[in-house]
Design a protein around this motif. Structure first.
Motif, PDB file in Angstrom:
ATOM      1  N   THR A  13       1.108  -0.194  -6.776  1.00 47.02           N
ATOM      2  CA  THR A  13       1.205  -0.276  -5.320  1.00 47.02           C
ATOM      3  C   THR A  13       2.682  -0.361  -4.913  1.00 47.02           C
ATOM      4  O   THR A  13       3.565  -0.455  -5.775  1.00 47.02           O
TER       5      THR A  13
ATOM      6  N   PHE B 176      -2.583   1.964  -2.663  1.00 42.43           N
ATOM      7  CA  PHE B 176      -2.892   1.492  -4.017  1.00 42.43           C
ATOM      8  C   PHE B 176      -3.394   2.661  -4.855  1.00 42.43           C
ATOM      9  O   PHE B 176      -3.973   3.613  -4.320  1.00 42.43           O
TER      10      PHE B 176
ATOM     11  N   GLY C  90       0.808  -1.204   0.000  1.00 48.12           N
ATOM     12  CA  GLY C  90       0.000   0.000   0.000  1.00 48.12           C
ATOM     13  C   GLY C  90       0.841   1.254   0.000  1.00 48.12           C
ATOM     14  O   GLY C  90       2.041   1.191   0.266  1.00 48.12           O
TER      15      GLY C  90
END
Ligand code: UT7
Length: 335
Positions: free
Chosen positions: A322, A182, A180
Protein backbone atom coordinates in the motif's frame (compact mmCIF):
# COMPACT_ATOMS: atom_id res chain seq x y z
CA UNK A 1 -19.63 1.52 1.49
CA UNK A 2 -19.09 5.23 2.18
CA UNK A 3 -17.19 6.23 -0.95
CA UNK A 4 -14.57 8.88 -0.39
CA UNK A 5 -13.81 7.95 3.23
CA UNK A 6 -10.16 6.98 3.57
CA UNK A 7 -8.13 5.62 6.45
CA UNK A 8 -5.56 8.22 7.50
CA UNK A 9 -2.49 7.44 9.60
CA UNK A 10 -2.66 9.48 12.81
CA UNK A 11 -0.27 7.80 15.25
CA UNK A 12 2.77 5.50 15.35
CA UNK A 13 4.36 3.36 18.07
CA UNK A 14 7.08 0.74 18.38
CA UNK A 15 8.45 -1.51 21.07
CA UNK A 16 11.38 -3.93 21.21
CA UNK A 17 12.29 -6.31 24.04
CA UNK A 18 15.30 -5.23 26.07
CA UNK A 19 17.45 -8.32 25.50
CA UNK A 20 19.74 -7.97 22.47
CA UNK A 21 21.35 -11.11 21.03
CA UNK A 22 24.29 -10.54 18.69
CA UNK A 23 25.60 -12.89 16.01
CA UNK A 24 28.63 -13.89 18.08
CA UNK A 25 26.35 -15.14 20.86
CA UNK A 26 24.55 -17.35 18.31
CA UNK A 27 27.84 -18.51 16.81
CA UNK A 28 28.94 -19.80 20.22
CA UNK A 29 26.20 -22.47 20.15
CA UNK A 30 25.37 -22.90 16.44
CA UNK A 31 27.54 -23.83 13.49
CA UNK A 32 27.46 -20.30 12.05
CA UNK A 33 29.43 -17.05 12.18
CA UNK A 34 28.88 -13.33 12.48
CA UNK A 35 30.33 -12.99 8.99
CA UNK A 36 27.85 -15.50 7.44
CA UNK A 37 24.80 -13.98 9.10
CA UNK A 38 25.82 -10.39 8.32
CA UNK A 39 26.72 -10.95 4.69
CA UNK A 40 23.85 -13.36 3.84
CA UNK A 41 21.08 -11.45 5.70
CA UNK A 42 22.26 -7.99 6.86
CA UNK A 43 21.42 -8.90 10.47
CA UNK A 44 23.88 -7.94 13.24
CA UNK A 45 21.63 -8.20 16.30
CA UNK A 46 18.04 -9.04 17.14
CA UNK A 47 15.84 -8.41 20.20
CA UNK A 48 14.54 -11.53 21.93
CA UNK A 49 11.63 -11.45 24.39
CA UNK A 50 12.38 -12.96 27.79
CA UNK A 51 10.10 -15.89 28.70
CA UNK A 52 7.87 -13.69 30.87
CA UNK A 53 7.10 -11.35 27.94
CA UNK A 54 4.34 -12.45 25.56
CA UNK A 55 2.96 -11.18 22.28
CA UNK A 56 0.12 -9.48 24.16
CA UNK A 57 2.64 -7.62 26.36
CA UNK A 58 4.61 -6.38 23.34
CA UNK A 59 1.41 -5.38 21.52
CA UNK A 60 0.24 -3.40 24.55
CA UNK A 61 3.54 -1.48 24.71
CA UNK A 62 3.49 -0.61 20.98
CA UNK A 63 -0.25 0.11 21.01
CA UNK A 64 0.06 2.51 23.93
CA UNK A 65 2.87 4.34 22.12
CA UNK A 66 0.73 4.71 18.99
CA UNK A 67 -2.23 6.03 21.01
CA UNK A 68 0.09 8.54 22.69
CA UNK A 69 1.46 9.59 19.31
CA UNK A 70 -2.11 10.10 18.03
CA UNK A 71 -2.90 12.25 21.06
CA UNK A 72 -6.07 10.31 21.90
CA UNK A 73 -7.00 6.97 23.49
CA UNK A 74 -10.29 6.84 21.61
CA UNK A 75 -10.53 4.01 19.06
CA UNK A 76 -13.51 1.89 17.97
CA UNK A 77 -11.64 -1.22 16.90
CA UNK A 78 -8.32 -3.02 17.28
CA UNK A 79 -6.79 -5.24 14.60
CA UNK A 80 -3.76 -7.25 15.73
CA UNK A 81 -1.56 -8.86 13.09
CA UNK A 82 0.23 -11.81 14.64
CA UNK A 83 1.27 -15.40 13.99
CA UNK A 84 2.26 -15.91 17.61
CA UNK A 85 -0.90 -15.20 19.63
CA UNK A 86 -0.60 -16.00 23.33
CA UNK A 87 -3.11 -18.86 22.90
CA UNK A 88 -4.49 -20.89 19.99
CA UNK A 89 -7.85 -19.82 21.39
CA UNK A 90 -8.91 -17.09 22.06
CA UNK A 91 -7.38 -14.45 19.81
CA UNK A 92 -5.00 -12.02 21.52
CA UNK A 93 -6.54 -8.75 20.30
CA UNK A 94 -9.38 -8.63 22.89
CA UNK A 95 -6.83 -9.04 25.71
CA UNK A 96 -4.62 -6.31 24.21
CA UNK A 97 -7.65 -4.00 24.01
CA UNK A 98 -8.59 -4.78 27.60
CA UNK A 99 -5.06 -4.11 28.89
CA UNK A 100 -5.03 -0.80 27.03
CA UNK A 101 -8.23 0.20 28.85
CA UNK A 102 -10.27 -0.31 25.67
CA UNK A 103 -12.46 -3.20 26.80
CA UNK A 104 -15.71 -3.22 24.82
CA UNK A 105 -14.33 -2.29 21.38
CA UNK A 106 -14.25 -4.64 18.36
CA UNK A 107 -11.01 -6.63 18.45
CA UNK A 108 -9.62 -9.40 16.27
CA UNK A 109 -6.40 -11.06 15.16
CA UNK A 110 -5.31 -11.22 11.53
CA UNK A 111 -2.80 -13.91 10.56
CA UNK A 112 -0.96 -13.30 7.30
CA UNK A 113 2.46 -14.00 8.89
CA UNK A 114 5.08 -11.48 7.64
CA UNK A 115 2.49 -9.73 5.45
CA UNK A 116 0.23 -9.39 8.47
CA UNK A 117 0.69 -5.68 9.01
CA UNK A 118 -0.29 -4.75 5.44
CA UNK A 119 -3.29 -7.12 5.64
CA UNK A 120 -4.29 -5.59 9.00
CA UNK A 121 -4.02 -2.08 7.54
CA UNK A 122 -6.32 -3.16 4.69
CA UNK A 123 -8.79 -4.71 7.16
CA UNK A 124 -8.83 -1.54 9.25
CA UNK A 125 -9.14 0.67 6.16
CA UNK A 126 -12.17 -1.43 5.17
CA UNK A 127 -13.77 -0.96 8.60
CA UNK A 128 -13.29 2.79 8.20
CA UNK A 129 -14.44 2.97 4.56
CA UNK A 130 -17.53 0.92 5.47
CA UNK A 131 -18.45 3.31 8.26
CA UNK A 132 -18.07 0.51 10.83
CA UNK A 133 -15.30 2.28 12.75
CA UNK A 134 -14.04 5.85 12.87
CA UNK A 135 -10.66 5.15 14.50
CA UNK A 136 -8.77 1.86 14.52
CA UNK A 137 -5.63 0.76 16.36
CA UNK A 138 -3.59 -1.55 14.11
CA UNK A 139 -0.80 -3.51 15.77
CA UNK A 140 1.76 -5.91 14.32
CA UNK A 141 3.33 -8.01 17.09
CA UNK A 142 5.25 -11.25 16.94
CA UNK A 143 7.41 -13.30 19.26
CA UNK A 144 8.68 -15.27 16.30
CA UNK A 145 11.75 -16.50 18.21
CA UNK A 146 9.29 -18.78 20.09
CA UNK A 147 8.62 -20.63 16.81
CA UNK A 148 12.33 -21.11 16.06
CA UNK A 149 14.27 -24.21 17.07
CA UNK A 150 17.22 -22.69 18.98
CA UNK A 151 19.42 -25.42 17.45
CA UNK A 152 18.42 -24.69 13.84
CA UNK A 153 20.96 -22.40 12.21
CA UNK A 154 18.70 -21.87 9.20
CA UNK A 155 16.01 -20.04 11.21
CA UNK A 156 17.29 -19.04 14.69
CA UNK A 157 19.61 -16.29 13.35
CA UNK A 158 16.94 -14.80 11.08
CA UNK A 159 14.02 -14.00 13.37
CA UNK A 160 13.61 -11.51 16.22
CA UNK A 161 10.74 -10.29 18.42
CA UNK A 162 8.96 -6.94 18.60
CA UNK A 163 5.82 -4.91 18.01
CA UNK A 164 4.77 -1.82 16.10
CA UNK A 165 1.45 -0.03 15.79
CA UNK A 166 -0.44 2.76 14.05
CA UNK A 167 -3.69 4.59 14.70
CA UNK A 168 -5.91 5.08 11.65
CA UNK A 169 -8.75 7.59 11.54
CA UNK A 170 -11.45 8.40 9.01
CA UNK A 171 -10.42 11.14 6.61
CA UNK A 172 -10.24 12.03 2.95
CA UNK A 173 -8.25 10.50 0.13
CA UNK A 174 -6.21 13.60 -0.67
CA UNK A 175 -4.89 14.42 2.80
CA UNK A 176 -1.40 13.42 4.06
CA UNK A 177 -1.50 10.01 5.75
CA UNK A 178 -4.36 8.64 3.60
CA UNK A 179 -3.71 4.96 2.83
CA UNK A 180 -4.30 3.33 -0.51
CA UNK A 181 -4.70 1.83 -2.92
CA UNK A 182 -4.00 -1.70 -1.66
CA UNK A 183 -2.71 -4.77 -3.47
CA UNK A 184 -3.10 -8.12 -1.64
CA UNK A 185 -2.47 -11.72 -2.76
CA UNK A 186 -1.95 -15.29 -1.57
CA UNK A 187 -0.84 -18.67 -2.88
CA UNK A 188 -1.74 -21.43 -0.42
CA UNK A 189 -0.24 -24.12 -2.63
CA UNK A 190 3.16 -22.99 -1.33
CA UNK A 191 2.23 -23.28 2.36
CA UNK A 192 4.97 -25.85 2.94
CA UNK A 193 7.79 -23.41 2.11
CA UNK A 194 7.55 -21.79 5.55
CA UNK A 195 5.55 -23.81 8.03
CA UNK A 196 5.18 -24.96 11.62
CA UNK A 197 3.79 -28.45 10.90
CA UNK A 198 2.52 -29.38 14.39
CA UNK A 199 0.57 -27.62 17.12
CA UNK A 200 -2.44 -26.58 15.03
CA UNK A 201 -5.77 -28.34 14.64
CA UNK A 202 -4.46 -30.68 11.90
CA UNK A 203 -1.72 -32.17 14.08
CA UNK A 204 -2.01 -31.08 17.70
CA UNK A 205 1.15 -32.93 18.76
CA UNK A 206 4.07 -34.52 16.96
CA UNK A 207 6.56 -37.00 18.44
CA UNK A 208 9.24 -35.10 16.53
CA UNK A 209 9.82 -31.92 18.57
CA UNK A 210 11.24 -30.18 15.47
CA UNK A 211 7.75 -30.24 13.92
CA UNK A 212 6.64 -27.76 16.56
CA UNK A 213 9.15 -25.25 15.19
CA UNK A 214 9.22 -23.33 11.93
CA UNK A 215 10.92 -24.92 8.95
CA UNK A 216 11.79 -22.76 5.96
CA UNK A 217 12.98 -23.50 2.45
CA UNK A 218 14.99 -20.32 2.49
CA UNK A 219 16.15 -20.10 -1.12
CA UNK A 220 12.67 -20.72 -2.58
CA UNK A 221 11.13 -18.20 -0.16
CA UNK A 222 13.84 -15.69 -1.10
CA UNK A 223 13.01 -16.01 -4.81
CA UNK A 224 9.25 -15.70 -4.25
CA UNK A 225 9.79 -12.69 -1.95
CA UNK A 226 11.81 -10.77 -4.56
CA UNK A 227 9.42 -11.60 -7.42
CA UNK A 228 6.19 -10.96 -5.51
CA UNK A 229 7.25 -7.71 -3.83
CA UNK A 230 8.43 -6.43 -7.21
CA UNK A 231 5.17 -7.46 -8.94
CA UNK A 232 2.99 -6.05 -6.18
CA UNK A 233 4.85 -2.73 -6.14
CA UNK A 234 4.42 -2.39 -9.91
CA UNK A 235 0.70 -3.30 -9.75
CA UNK A 236 0.11 -0.82 -6.93
CA UNK A 237 1.95 2.01 -8.69
CA UNK A 238 -0.03 1.33 -11.89
CA UNK A 239 -3.29 1.49 -9.94
CA UNK A 240 -2.20 4.78 -8.33
CA UNK A 241 -1.03 6.20 -11.71
CA UNK A 242 2.46 6.67 -10.27
CA UNK A 243 5.94 5.50 -11.25
CA UNK A 244 8.87 4.22 -9.20
CA UNK A 245 10.37 7.72 -9.43
CA UNK A 246 7.43 9.00 -7.34
CA UNK A 247 8.39 6.76 -4.39
CA UNK A 248 10.51 8.62 -1.84
CA UNK A 249 10.76 5.82 0.76
CA UNK A 250 10.35 2.09 0.11
CA UNK A 251 9.47 0.30 3.33
CA UNK A 252 9.70 -3.40 2.50
CA UNK A 253 9.30 -6.27 4.94
CA UNK A 254 12.66 -6.68 6.65
CA UNK A 255 13.38 -10.36 5.90
CA UNK A 256 16.82 -10.08 4.37
CA UNK A 257 18.75 -7.03 3.19
CA UNK A 258 19.55 -8.89 -0.04
CA UNK A 259 15.82 -9.31 -0.77
CA UNK A 260 15.32 -5.54 -0.35
CA UNK A 261 18.35 -4.75 -2.54
CA UNK A 262 17.30 -7.22 -5.26
CA UNK A 263 13.74 -5.85 -5.25
CA UNK A 264 15.04 -2.27 -5.54
CA UNK A 265 17.25 -3.36 -8.44
CA UNK A 266 14.35 -5.06 -10.28
CA UNK A 267 12.24 -1.93 -9.81
CA UNK A 268 14.99 0.52 -10.77
CA UNK A 269 14.64 2.18 -7.36
CA UNK A 270 17.77 3.93 -6.00
CA UNK A 271 18.99 2.04 -2.91
CA UNK A 272 19.12 5.20 -0.80
CA UNK A 273 15.30 5.25 -0.87
CA UNK A 274 15.14 1.87 0.89
CA UNK A 275 14.27 1.99 4.58
CA UNK A 276 16.46 -0.64 6.23
CA UNK A 277 16.56 -1.48 9.93
CA UNK A 278 16.98 -5.27 9.76
CA UNK A 279 20.56 -4.87 11.07
CA UNK A 280 19.33 -4.39 14.63
CA UNK A 281 15.88 -6.08 14.53
CA UNK A 282 16.19 -9.22 12.41
CA UNK A 283 12.97 -10.43 10.80
CA UNK A 284 10.18 -9.48 13.23
CA UNK A 285 7.34 -10.78 11.01
CA UNK A 286 4.17 -8.66 11.43
CA UNK A 287 6.05 -6.02 13.45
CA UNK A 288 8.64 -5.43 10.75
CA UNK A 289 7.05 -2.57 8.76
CA UNK A 290 5.87 -0.39 11.66
CA UNK A 291 9.24 -0.88 13.41
CA UNK A 292 10.99 0.24 10.21
CA UNK A 293 8.68 3.28 9.96
CA UNK A 294 9.42 4.23 13.57
CA UNK A 295 13.20 3.88 13.13
CA UNK A 296 13.12 5.95 9.93
CA UNK A 297 11.13 8.70 11.69
CA UNK A 298 13.57 8.69 14.60
CA UNK A 299 16.70 8.94 12.43
CA UNK A 300 15.14 11.65 10.24
CA UNK A 301 15.20 9.65 7.00
CA UNK A 302 11.37 9.58 6.86
CA UNK A 303 9.85 13.04 6.86
CA UNK A 304 6.39 14.56 6.37
CA UNK A 305 5.59 14.80 2.64
CA UNK A 306 7.56 11.71 1.63
CA UNK A 307 5.59 9.30 -0.54
CA UNK A 308 5.98 5.94 1.20
CA UNK A 309 5.42 2.56 -0.41
CA UNK A 310 5.04 -0.36 2.00
CA UNK A 311 5.32 -3.89 0.68
CA UNK A 312 5.43 -7.21 2.51
CA UNK A 313 5.80 -10.89 1.81
CA UNK A 314 5.34 -13.86 4.08
CA UNK A 315 4.37 -17.45 4.69
CA UNK A 316 1.08 -18.60 3.31
CA UNK A 317 2.28 -17.50 0.86
CA UNK A 318 0.90 -14.00 1.25
CA UNK A 319 2.03 -10.63 -0.01
CA UNK A 320 0.73 -7.12 -0.45
CA UNK A 321 1.45 -3.41 -0.67
CA UNK A 322 0.00 0.00 0.00
CA UNK A 323 0.95 3.67 -0.28
CA UNK A 324 0.68 6.87 1.71
CA UNK A 325 2.19 10.33 1.92
CA UNK A 326 3.86 10.56 5.30
CA UNK A 327 1.89 12.89 7.59
CA UNK A 328 3.24 15.00 10.45
CA UNK A 329 3.37 12.01 12.82
CA UNK A 330 6.20 10.88 15.11
CA UNK A 331 6.46 7.71 17.21
CA UNK A 332 4.99 8.07 20.70
CA UNK A 333 6.72 6.77 23.81
CA UNK A 334 5.48 3.43 25.21
CA UNK A 335 3.93 3.53 28.68
O1 UT7 B 1 9.71 -13.25 6.38
C1 UT7 B 1 9.37 -13.77 5.13
C2 UT7 B 1 9.97 -15.06 4.90
N1 UT7 B 1 11.41 -15.20 5.08
C3 UT7 B 1 12.27 -14.79 4.16
O2 UT7 B 1 11.96 -14.02 3.26
C4 UT7 B 1 13.64 -15.38 4.20
C5 UT7 B 1 14.08 -15.72 2.80
N2 UT7 B 1 15.32 -16.47 2.72
C6 UT7 B 1 16.52 -15.95 3.07
O3 UT7 B 1 16.62 -14.85 3.56
C7 UT7 B 1 17.75 -16.77 2.76
O4 UT7 B 1 17.38 -17.85 1.92
C8 UT7 B 1 18.46 -17.32 4.02
C9 UT7 B 1 19.14 -16.17 4.78
C10 UT7 B 1 17.48 -18.01 4.93
C11 UT7 B 1 19.56 -18.30 3.61
O5 UT7 B 1 20.44 -17.65 2.68
P1 UT7 B 1 20.84 -18.34 1.31
O6 UT7 B 1 21.79 -17.46 0.66
O7 UT7 B 1 19.57 -18.69 0.57
O8 UT7 B 1 21.59 -19.63 1.81
P2 UT7 B 1 21.27 -21.17 1.49
O9 UT7 B 1 20.08 -21.61 2.28
O10 UT7 B 1 21.31 -21.40 0.01
O11 UT7 B 1 22.55 -21.81 2.11
C12 UT7 B 1 23.87 -21.57 1.59
C13 UT7 B 1 24.85 -22.34 2.44
C14 UT7 B 1 24.43 -23.78 2.66
O12 UT7 B 1 25.61 -24.57 2.68
P3 UT7 B 1 26.07 -25.42 1.38
O13 UT7 B 1 24.91 -26.31 1.06
O14 UT7 B 1 26.32 -24.37 0.33
O15 UT7 B 1 27.28 -26.12 1.86
C15 UT7 B 1 23.83 -23.78 4.03
O16 UT7 B 1 23.91 -25.03 4.69
O17 UT7 B 1 24.92 -21.75 3.74
C16 UT7 B 1 24.66 -22.75 4.74
N3 UT7 B 1 23.98 -22.10 5.84
C17 UT7 B 1 24.65 -21.51 6.84
N4 UT7 B 1 25.95 -21.36 7.09
C18 UT7 B 1 26.31 -20.70 8.18
C19 UT7 B 1 22.65 -21.96 6.06
N5 UT7 B 1 22.42 -21.26 7.20
C20 UT7 B 1 23.66 -20.98 7.70
C21 UT7 B 1 24.10 -20.28 8.85
N6 UT7 B 1 25.43 -20.17 9.04
N7 UT7 B 1 23.25 -19.73 9.72
Amino acid sequence: MTMGTSAVLAGLGAWLPQRVVDNDELARRLETSDEWIRTRTGIRTRHIADPDISTVDMAVHAGSAALRSAGSDVVDALVLATTTPDYLCPASAPQVASELGLSGIAAMDVNAVCSGFVYALATAAGLIAGGIAGRVLVIGADAFSRLCDPDDRTTAPIFGDGAGAVVLRAGTRDEPGALGPFDLHSEGEHAGLLIVPAGGAKQRRSDDPREHFVSMQGTAVFRHACARMTESTRALLDRAHLSVDDVDRFVGHQANIRILQATAKHLGLPEERLVVNIGHTGNTSAASIPLALADACEDGSLRPGHRVLMTAFGAGLTWGSTLLTWPDVKPGSPR
